[in-house]
Design an enzyme around this catalytic site. Structure first.
Site, PDB file in Angstrom:
ATOM      1  CB  CYS A 281      -1.095   0.069   1.177  1.00 38.38           C
ATOM      2  SG  CYS A 281      -1.995  -1.405   1.240  1.00 38.38           S
TER       3      CYS A 281
ATOM      4  CG  HIS B 277      -2.867   3.416   2.443  1.00 42.18           C
ATOM      5  ND1 HIS B 277      -3.624   3.047   1.214  1.00 42.18           N
ATOM      6  CD2 HIS B 277      -2.758   2.147   3.021  1.00 42.18           C
ATOM      7  CE1 HIS B 277      -4.000   1.861   1.464  1.00 42.18           C
ATOM      8  NE2 HIS B 277      -3.659   1.367   2.712  1.00 42.18           N
TER       9      HIS B 277
ATOM     10  CG  ASN C  84      -6.810  -0.605   1.861  1.00 40.85           C
ATOM     11  OD1 ASN C  84      -6.314  -0.170   1.116  1.00 40.85           O
ATOM     12  ND2 ASN C  84      -6.359  -0.946   3.152  1.00 40.85           N
TER      13      ASN C  84
END
Ligand code: UT7
Length: 328
Positions: free
Chosen positions: A111, A255, A285
């Site tokens: 990520c 993020h 996400n």
């Protein structure tokens, strides 16, 4: 040396999954998902391969940048969910877009990928004067690697892609990239099974929770604890290098993993959550695509404008973390 973002583009799959849709797979409800994560819906790739989403985002970015693809000297793609182990997704993008004179490779920092990739591309631009533009693309389809019986994980992730065309500039820039490999067991997906008869000198493979290949495992509570520390640390480590503080930043683009992580980080950095771009409610996400998708949306709706100072901050499997501070 800094960078200038010439154009950004994105692609979100057609199919949208609401929180209620997950009731078909697991014992969950909209209220739990909203209050514990901030997520309301996420896109899910059905027919769209990862390379296809990447290509669409890249085409959008190139068109917004208004450049000739022939002038792109570097294509990097971040994905933890490539359609092929090899060739790289970047090579497919390069071919599909007819970018003839470019190096192409994938980068995996989970990520944190977009932040790692932006900094890597900047270093290429700095050291190779003949390279005019770099195309950086993040494309993810985490939905294909979910355990749809694990209610703590499958509700979190979404699919999508975003891309940027960048060039060198003398604008403000700083970066920090970090990693803590001791956290590997907290967030992982195996690509092949380990042959038990094979003896290796390291005990690295011991102690991983059982999980079939190609299914993501996450110890949510442990990753949460890491994330709330990593986010402020990554920003501060980049900021200190150039003597800026959180008060100097117009927008934080973190993020998008959990709204509570963002709120805790905002408190730690002593800035209002109003300075954070948040898209987790409708993207979920999307791993390395989450930061560029959020930035792209903020450009499209006019929140981020030229001259503003941005802090992009990522964290994820590895465990990795990192930040780049740029002027848009
Ligand atoms: O991108 C990579 C980085 N990833 C992250 O940053 C993720 C970090 N972690 C998190 O965001 C959170 O830990 C989660 C959202 C994954 C989980 O939230 P939590 O507040 O840590 O929940 P928990 O795992 O402590 O579970 C609390 C309760 C448990 O029930 P009991 O044992 O207290 O009865 C879970 O079984 O909530 C239950 N639960 C659910 N209930 C309804 C877990 N998932 C669900 C669900 N629906 N989907």
């Amino acid at each position: 040396m800094g960078i200038n973002i010439l154009g950004m583009g994105s692609y979100l799959p057609e199919q949208i999954l609401t929180n209620d849709d997950f009731k078909k797979f697991v014992d969950t409800n909209d209220e739990w998902i909203r209050t514990r994560t901030g997520i309301q819906s996420r896109h899910m790739s059905g027919w769209e391969p990862v390379w296809y989403m990447a290509k669409q985002a890249a085409l959008d970015a190139i068109s917004k940048a208004g450049i000739d693809p022939g002038d792109i000297g570097l294509v990097i793609c971040t994905t933890v969910t490539p359609d092929f182990l090899t060739p790289s997704t970047a090579s497919i993008i390069q071919y599909e877009l007819g970018i003839e004179n470019a190096a192409a490779f994938d980068l995996n920092a989970a990520c944190s990928g977009f932040v790692y990739m932006m900094d890597t591309a900047r270093r290429f631009l700095e050291t190779d004067g003949s390279m005019k533009y770099a195309l950086i693309v993040s494309s993810e389809a985490l939905s294909r690697f979910m355990d749809y019986e694990d209610r703590g994980t499958c509700i979190l992730f979404g699919d999508g892609a975003a891309a940027a065309v960048i060039e060198r500039s003398d604008k403000m820039y700083s970066s920090f990239l970090g990693s803590d490999g001791s956290g590997a067991r907290k967030l992982f997906a195996r690509n092949c099974s380990v042959a038990p008869q094979v003896k290796v000198e390291s005990d690295f493979d011991d102690g991983f929770p059982e999980k079939p290949v190609h299914q993501l495992y996450q110890d949510g509570r442990e990753v949460y604890k890491f994330a709330v520390k990593a986010l402020p640390k990554a920003f501060r480590s980049a900021a200190e290098k150039i003597g800026v503080t959180s008060a100097d930043i117009d927008w934080f683009i973190p993020h998008q993993a959990n709204i509570r992580i963002i709120e805790t980080a905002a408190k730690s950095l002593e800035v209002s959550t109003d300075k954070f771009i948040v898209t987790i409610d409708h993207h979920g996400n999307t791993s390395s695509a989450s930061i560029p998708l959020a930035l792209c949306e903020a450009l499209e709706n006019g929140r981020v404008t030229r001259g503003q100072k941005l802090a992009l901050v990522g964290f994820g499997a590895g465990l990795t973390y990192g930040s780049v501070i740029i002027e848009y």
